[in-house]
Design an enzyme around this catalytic site. Structure first.
Site, PDB file in Angstrom:
ATOM      1  N   SER A 264       4.954  -0.824   9.285  1.00  9.44           N
ATOM      2  CA  SER A 264       3.641  -0.578   8.437  1.00  9.44           C
ATOM      3  C   SER A 264       3.565  -1.598   7.285  1.00  9.44           C
ATOM      4  O   SER A 264       4.310  -2.319   7.059  1.00  9.44           O
ATOM      5  CB  SER A 264       3.420   0.706   8.089  1.00  9.44           C
ATOM      6  OG  SER A 264       4.469   0.705   6.986  1.00  9.44           O
ATOM      7  N   LYS A 265       2.221  -1.557   6.770  1.00  7.04           N
ATOM      8  CA  LYS A 265       1.977  -2.554   5.683  1.00  7.04           C
ATOM      9  C   LYS A 265       2.998  -2.185   4.428  1.00  7.04           C
ATOM     10  O   LYS A 265       3.491  -2.842   3.969  1.00  7.04           O
ATOM     11  CB  LYS A 265       0.511  -2.352   5.137  1.00  7.04           C
ATOM     12  CG  LYS A 265       0.195  -3.081   4.022  1.00  7.04           C
ATOM     13  CD  LYS A 265      -1.450  -2.921   3.662  1.00  7.04           C
ATOM     14  CE  LYS A 265      -1.431  -2.180   2.218  1.00  7.04           C
ATOM     15  NZ  LYS A 265      -0.703  -2.548   1.120  1.00  7.04           N
ATOM     16  N   ARG A 266       3.049  -0.826   4.363  1.00 11.09           N
ATOM     17  CA  ARG A 266       3.962  -0.271   3.377  1.00 11.09           C
ATOM     18  C   ARG A 266       5.611  -0.750   3.509  1.00 11.09           C
ATOM     19  O   ARG A 266       6.217  -0.930   2.432  1.00 11.09           O
ATOM     20  CB  ARG A 266       3.946   1.250   3.276  1.00 11.09           C
ATOM     21  CG  ARG A 266       3.361   1.709   1.942  1.00 11.09           C
ATOM     22  CD  ARG A 266       3.268   3.278   1.894  1.00 11.09           C
ATOM     23  NE  ARG A 266       2.393   3.750   3.058  1.00 11.09           N
ATOM     24  CZ  ARG A 266       2.770   4.820   3.633  1.00 11.09           C
ATOM     25  NH1 ARG A 266       3.888   5.414   3.532  1.00 11.09           N
ATOM     26  NH2 ARG A 266       2.141   5.371   4.693  1.00 11.09           N
ATOM     27  N   ASP A 269       5.529  -4.154   1.901  1.00 16.50           N
ATOM     28  CA  ASP A 269       5.355  -4.168   0.501  1.00 16.50           C
ATOM     29  C   ASP A 269       6.910  -3.803  -0.033  1.00 16.50           C
ATOM     30  O   ASP A 269       7.450  -4.286  -1.037  1.00 16.50           O
ATOM     31  CB  ASP A 269       4.445  -2.838   0.032  1.00 16.50           C
ATOM     32  CG  ASP A 269       3.045  -3.352   0.269  1.00 16.50           C
ATOM     33  OD1 ASP A 269       2.782  -4.382   0.641  1.00 16.50           O
ATOM     34  OD2 ASP A 269       2.023  -2.322   0.342  1.00 16.50           O
TER      35      ASP A 269
END
Ligand code: GLU
Length: 508
Positions: A264-266, A269
């Site tokens: 995921s994008k998370r 990050d």
């Protein structure tokens, strides 16, 4: 055989995840390999998820990747419009046709009533909390109500949705191009909404209607859509017949580096790598999420690394051009299990591609990158030489800024710390003499400079190895870069002498 037609059907809701780009890529490769058409259809029927700028952004990403559609909102085509919000009237007709045939029904339930249904099912200990064949007969819909009751509600403009009527105790099956035969038990499938209260179709209805009207022959999408397949198959069966249904391929997920769930994008990050193709600026918060492009990936490398996430050609080959991919791609070599994303490996591909790319292409990329970093490049021949000298040291395109800026401009900072420990008056004296010797050098090339340097070191009785690091830091500003005498040759006599003089003062 009808012409192969494939589609990428993104919902414009934000950044384009690398999994999305891989779906595009597999669509594209399959289309190109089979002389087919690649269509991009914007699935924007969920107005609550509309995000300003997301559609343009998707096309920018595709352009950067070199995955240009044959038909789309931007490219036009015989099946326009390619934006579902502009096709609203089409879907309603099919929804009503299903109601007419008893395969779908009006449902007038309010959100509160649906919530109450769930609570009731929970209390009853029901195995399913869904709106389905078990619960629908207790709800406010045209299956339970008398025809005149339904009509009265419609006449009063009572808000309604249209739901598919899934019959229990049936098996729905299809053959996935990657996964083989897949079967679903309709007892586990709920009566999904097809048309919403705002008159917009849901994804389920719109995707089937448009795949039919746009003559899609093969549909590739992520594995996460597999649970929706039974609804789509039923809709195909009810509306157009199963013979017209495209062949499906549900692509394996791209997993977190540890293999624990979907990337995921998370995760990006958290672990410090991009997950989106290009920088995405959230229009609401103005937060920027980094993209592969902006951190310094070549599109060729990005495509290459995506191609081998879930596919290989059966050999040891890892680096592929787009032409090779089109030539070699085949669905029977796409894996069924998820592919772990490895950022170090991703960077390895970029390094490979920086070495592999023809110099003209690399000059364009690096030239514009240097320019945007305030470094003026006036001589293409010089830029070419610099790139050839430093490219092996660059993993990301952005590395070229550090690795080559000292060829174009005098350093503004010298890493005195790097030489401090072994710096002394003898060395200082050596560099003062070196300035004179270099001034008198008979010619200016790497071999001559090295000879002058080494002869002087011998004369002063200092090991040349002890002097090379200070010289490097003087010319480069830091402890990096290609062979130091080549650097001196490239930047020229005056500049070399100037840097040695300035840095010698700074080192003290
Ligand atoms: N609109 C869906 C998405 O956002 C498309 C899924 C499909 O290709 O059927 O991914």
């Amino acid at each position: 055989m009808s012409k192969v037609r494939v589609r990428f059907a993104p919902s414009p809701t934000g950044g384009l995840h690398l999994g999305g780009v891989r779906t595009v890529l597999f669509n594209y490769l399959f289309a190109k390999k089979n002389d087919g058409d690649f269509i991009v259809r914007i699935e924007d029927t969920d107005q609550t998820r509309f995000v300003q700028g997301a559609e343009e952004y998707i096309f920018d990403c595709l352009k950067w990747c070199g995955l240009e559609p044959d038909e789309s909102v931007l490219h036009g085509g015989p099946f326009a419009p390619y934006r579902q919000s502009e096709r609203k009237d089409i879907y309603k007709k099919y929804a009503l046709q299903l109601v007419e045939a008893g395969q779908a029904y009006y449902a007038f339930d309010t959100p509160e009533e649906i919530e109450a249904m769930r609570e009731r099912l929970k209390v009853e200990g029901s195995s399913s909390l869904q709106y389905d064949h078990r619960s629908r007969m207790k709800m406010n819909n045209s299956v339970r109500l008398l025809p005149e009751e339904t009509q009265a509600l419609l006449d009063k403009n009572t808000p309604y949705v249209i739901r598919i009527k899934v019959n229990p105790n049936e098996f729905v099956s299809f053959t996935d191009m990657i996964r083989g035969d897949i079967e679903f038990d309709t007892n586990n499938v709920d009566d999904k909404v097809l048309l919403k209260a705002d008159g917009m179709p849901t994804y389920h209805l719109a995707v089937v209607v448009d795949d039919y009207l746009m003559k899609i022959t093969h549909a590739f999408r992520g594995e996460e859509w597999l649970p929706s397949a039974p609804i789509h198959i039923l809709l195909w069966k009810y509306l157009f017949g199963l013979d017209a249904m495209p062949e499906w391929a549900h692509l394996p997920l791209i997993l977190k580096p540890d293999g624990n769930g979907k990337l995921s994008k998370r995760d990006g990050d958290r672990l410090g790598f991009p997950v989106y193709a290009m920088d995405w600026k959230d229009p609401q918060t103005n937060d920027i999420t980094k993209g592969f492009k902006e951190i310094g990936f070549l599109p060729q490398a990005f495509i290459n690394l995506l191609a081998v996430l879930g596919w290989n050609d059966g050999t040891e080959q890892e680096v592929f051009t787009m032409e090779e991919l089109i030539d070699k791609f085949s669905l029977d070599r796409v894996h069924t299990s998820g592919a772990k994303f490895d950022f170090e490996k991703a960077k390895w591909f970029n390094h490979q591609w920086i070495q592999k790319l023809e110099i003209g292409g690399l000059m364009l990329e690096v030239g514009s990158l240097l320019k945007s970093n305030g470094i003026a490049v006036s001589d293409d021949g010089y830029l070419e030489k610099v790139i050839l000298l430093v490219k092996d040291r660059c993993t990301l395109l952005t590395d070229f800024v550090q690795q080559s800026s000292f060829f174009f401009a005098t350093p503004t900072h010298w890493d005195a710390e790097a030489v401090k420990a072994k710096w002394n008056d003898d060395k200082k004296a050596f560099f003062h003499s070196l300035i004179t010797k270099l001034n008198d050098a008979p010619s200016w090339d790497a071999v001559t400079i090295e000879t002058v340097f080494k002869d002087l070191a011998t004369e002063k009785n200092i090991k040349p190895g002890e002097l090379q690091l200070p010289l490097r830091v003087m010319l480069v500003g830091g402890k990096f870069g290609p062979p130091v005498f080549t650097i001196a040759d490239m930047i020229g006599k005056d500049e070399t002498i100037k840097r040695i003089a300035t840095a010698t003062e700074i080192f003290g």
